[in-house]
Design an enzyme around this catalytic site. Structure first.
Site, short mmCIF file in Angstrom:
data_model
loop_
_atom_site.label_atom_id
_atom_site.label_comp_id
_atom_site.label_asym_id
_atom_site.label_seq_id
_atom_site.Cartn_x
_atom_site.Cartn_y
_atom_site.Cartn_z
N TYR A 159 0.81 -1.21 0.00
CA TYR A 159 0.00 0.00 0.00
C TYR A 159 0.85 1.27 0.00
CZ TYR A 159 -4.03 -3.00 1.13
OH TYR A 159 -5.01 -3.96 1.10
N LYS B 81 3.35 -15.25 1.41
CA LYS B 81 3.35 -16.09 0.22
C LYS B 81 4.81 -16.34 -0.17
CE LYS B 81 0.30 -16.89 -2.50
NZ LYS B 81 -0.33 -18.21 -2.78
N ASP C 222 -3.00 -17.79 1.31
CA ASP C 222 -4.22 -18.35 0.70
C ASP C 222 -4.74 -19.51 1.55
OD1 ASP C 222 -1.83 -19.59 -0.04
OD2 ASP C 222 -2.61 -20.31 -1.95
N ASP D 48 -5.18 -7.09 5.75
CA ASP D 48 -6.42 -6.40 5.41
C ASP D 48 -7.50 -7.44 5.11
OD1 ASP D 48 -8.20 -4.50 4.64
OD2 ASP D 48 -7.05 -3.73 2.94
N ASP E 299 -10.60 -8.97 7.87
CA ASP E 299 -12.03 -8.80 7.55
C ASP E 299 -12.73 -10.15 7.53
OD1 ASP E 299 -11.94 -6.10 7.38
OD2 ASP E 299 -12.71 -5.97 5.33
#
Ligand code: NAD
Length: 370
Positions: A143, A194, A227, A251, A255
């Site tokens: 970001y 990852k 994942d 993020d 959620d």
């Protein structure tokens, strides 16, 4: 009683002030019943600050935030300020606080209260008793990384670029927050990235492992590709204690974990920075929800997320785990007794206002305190 505990309250906009009124009552209860005293200051942020000063946060308020043990924020924003320039929108007040206080670790607990088990999209047996903590790196990663932007390559072709960047100090400091939390909880950290396809993920895994081996050998560390972590969160969420991950994956995973527990009106959060020269860790506590302008001023908002944010402050900034437990237990008992604000209303339960929910939590605190 002289106080060495300072709290800055920034109610903000919309339902922020309504929810914060109930928190103030819990703070007062603590002072009256637990022989602790907080030096409480209150000020403006967001739209409320724009209306008073023309800007979403003043230097004076930022300065106060820098010099207290904890900041408790309600919510910012609303339609009244939607058309302002981006640089002076209410949200900029919150972003400036996060940036100036260098709040690099975002803590989002996902706790499922037994009484709300049916509000989850998962089967009751998967979420009953759930208590996990996601630690998301908040100030680095894709970001913020450079280069970034959209480039015109000609012939109608465009290219969008963002860069995932982490330095070792950025990884070390957020890893330490996660390990320290695990020491106060069930003693387990799962680090997620990852590393199979991203070099920054390889670095993340190596550096988290290094901090574990040299500083926190008493904590159990595991690694999981992000994942897979998303899959495991909806398959068997109770396997986790603390999950630490980068800004982007955090993020998404936070959620996802939040929704395991049902409602937005129930979710607290904390953002932590470094420990200063006085041994104080910079900290901002706030509910996950926004200012809910659609219901503001009606005395129907759920104050629990903000009250639980205060409980997090008791636990992590004031080192008062007994009092934090007490607040959480009071909320749990009130829900078990059948009281619900409109957002978590279910058949056969009693629908109550913001104020009545606050009353009930205070009564329960009295009972628990004997
Ligand atoms: P929101 O979280 O304010 O509301 C989403 C929905 O959930 C609404 O229907 C609202 O009524 C309901 N809701 C939220 N909290 C509730 C509570 N405690 N009790 C009962 N119902 C509740 O999100 P939004 O509608 O997307 O945004 C509204 C405003 O809040 C916008 O200006 C947005 O920018 C701002 N916002 C601020 C923050 C923050 O201050 N951290 C976070 C998100 C959004």
């Amino acid at each position: 009683m002289a106080s060495n505990k300072s709290l800055l309250i920034l109610p903000g906009d919309g339902i922020g002030p309504e929810a914060m009124t109930e928190v103030r009552r819990v703070v007062d209860w603590m002072q009256d019943n637990r022989a602790v005293s907080f030096e409480v200051d209150e000020d403006l942020v967001g739209g409320a600050s724009i209306d008073a000063h023309g800007i979403p946060i003043t230097d004076e308020v930022v300065d106060k935030a820098q010099n207290v043990d904890a900041v408790l924020l309600g919510a910012v924003g609303g339609p009244k300020w939607d058309n302002l320039d981006f640089s002076i929108k209410p949200e900029r007040g919150l972003l400036r606080l996060r940036k100036d206080l260098e709040l690099y670790a975002n803590l989002r607990p996902a706790i499922c209260f037994d009484a709300l088990v049916d509000a989850s999209s998962l089967k009751p047996e998967l979420v009953s008793g759930l208590d996990i903590m996601i630690v998301r790196e908040l100030t680095g990663g894709v970001y913020f990384g450079e280069p970034r932007g959209i480039e015109d390559l000609g012939n109608g072709v465009r290219k969008g670029v963002n860069t995932q960047v982490y330095t070792t100090p950025e990884i070390h400091r957020v890893a330490r927050v996660a390990f320290e939390l695990a020491q106060k909880r069930d003693g387990r950290v799962c680090s997620s990235e990852k590393a199979n396809v991203m070099e920054s993920g390889v670095l993340w895994r190596e550096e988290v492992t290094k901090i574990h081996e040299t500083e926190f050998p008493d904590v159990e560390l595991s690694h999981m590709y992000a994942d897979n972590a998303a899959m495991q969160l909806v398959r068997a969420p109770k396997q986790f204690d603390v999950i630490v991950t980068d800004n982007l994956f955090g993020d998404i995973l936070s959620d996802c974990a939040a929704m395991l527990t049902g409602s937005l009106g129930m979710l607290p959060s904390a953002s932590l920075g470094d420990v200063d020269e006085h041994g104080r860790r910079k900290a901002l506590y706030e509910p996950v929800h926004g200012s809910a302008p659609d219901i503001a001023g009606e005395n129907i908002a759920n104050p629990i997320a903000t009250i639980l944010s205060y409980a997090m402050a008791l636990r992590y900034s004031f080192d008062m785990p007994g009092e934090a437990d007490l607040v959480e237990k009071a909320v749990q008992n009130v829900l078990a007794g059948g009281m619900r604000t409109a957002d978590i209303m279910a058949e056969g339960m009693a629908k109550v206002s913001t104020t009545v929910m606050g009353d009930a939590i205070l009564r329960e605190l009295d009972k628990l305190n004997g």
